[in-house]
Scaffold this active site. Structure first.
Site, PDB file in Angstrom:
ATOM      1  N   ASP A   2      -2.996   4.865  -1.709  1.00 43.12           N
ATOM      2  CA  ASP A   2      -3.696   3.261  -1.072  1.00 43.12           C
ATOM      3  C   ASP A   2      -4.678   3.843   0.533  1.00 43.12           C
ATOM      4  OD1 ASP A   2      -4.024   1.850  -3.687  1.00 43.12           O
ATOM      5  OD2 ASP A   2      -1.867   0.882  -2.973  1.00 43.12           O
TER       6      ASP A   2
ATOM      7  N   LEU B 245       1.141  -1.594  -0.137  1.00 42.28           N
ATOM      8  CA  LEU B 245      -0.145   0.341  -0.286  1.00 42.28           C
ATOM      9  C   LEU B 245       0.801   1.555   0.096  1.00 42.28           C
ATOM     10  CD1 LEU B 245      -2.098  -1.869   0.520  1.00 42.28           C
ATOM     11  CD2 LEU B 245      -2.697  -0.230   2.446  1.00 42.28           C
ATOM     12  N   ASP B 246       0.691   2.028  -0.868  1.00 49.43           N
ATOM     13  CA  ASP B 246       1.176   3.327  -0.853  1.00 49.43           C
ATOM     14  C   ASP B 246       0.241   4.310   0.011  1.00 49.43           C
ATOM     15  OD1 ASP B 246      -0.426   4.198  -2.904  1.00 49.43           O
ATOM     16  OD2 ASP B 246       0.698   4.670  -4.294  1.00 49.43           O
ATOM     17  N   SER B 247       0.727   6.022  -0.301  1.00 51.58           N
ATOM     18  CA  SER B 247       0.301   7.336   0.305  1.00 51.58           C
ATOM     19  C   SER B 247      -1.526   7.321  -0.213  1.00 51.58           C
ATOM     20  CB  SER B 247       0.783   8.340   0.520  1.00 51.58           C
ATOM     21  OG  SER B 247       1.343   8.622  -0.797  1.00 51.58           O
TER      22      SER B 247
END
Length: 75
Positions: A37, A33-35
């Site tokens: 997400d 997960l990135d920011s």
């Protein structure tokens, strides 16, 4: 009980395989997960559980269990 709901939200929000989402799964390292997400996940969690999660609290979520614990304590 909350784990299953959180897992469902993570799977739907991040388009992940259900088997990959475990309580000990790290949101960034294991699930990727990135920011963006994280923000989408935050909005989905707030809507599903009818609560508000501040940005300060959001950055403290390292694992799926961290989210479940927060929700358990907030309810």
């Amino acid at each position: 009980m909350n784990f299953e709901k959180v897992k469902e939200i993570i799977v739907e929000t991040a388009n992940l395989n259900e088997a990959d989402v475990k309580p000990e799964s790290k949101l960034k390292d294991d699930l990727g997960l990135d920011s963006l997400d994280a923000m989408e996940l935050n909005m989905a969690l707030e809507e599903k559980f009818d609560l508000t999660i501040s940005d300060e609290e959001l950055i403290n979520f390292i694992t799926v269990q961290d989210i479940v614990k927060y929700i358990d304590e907030a309810k």
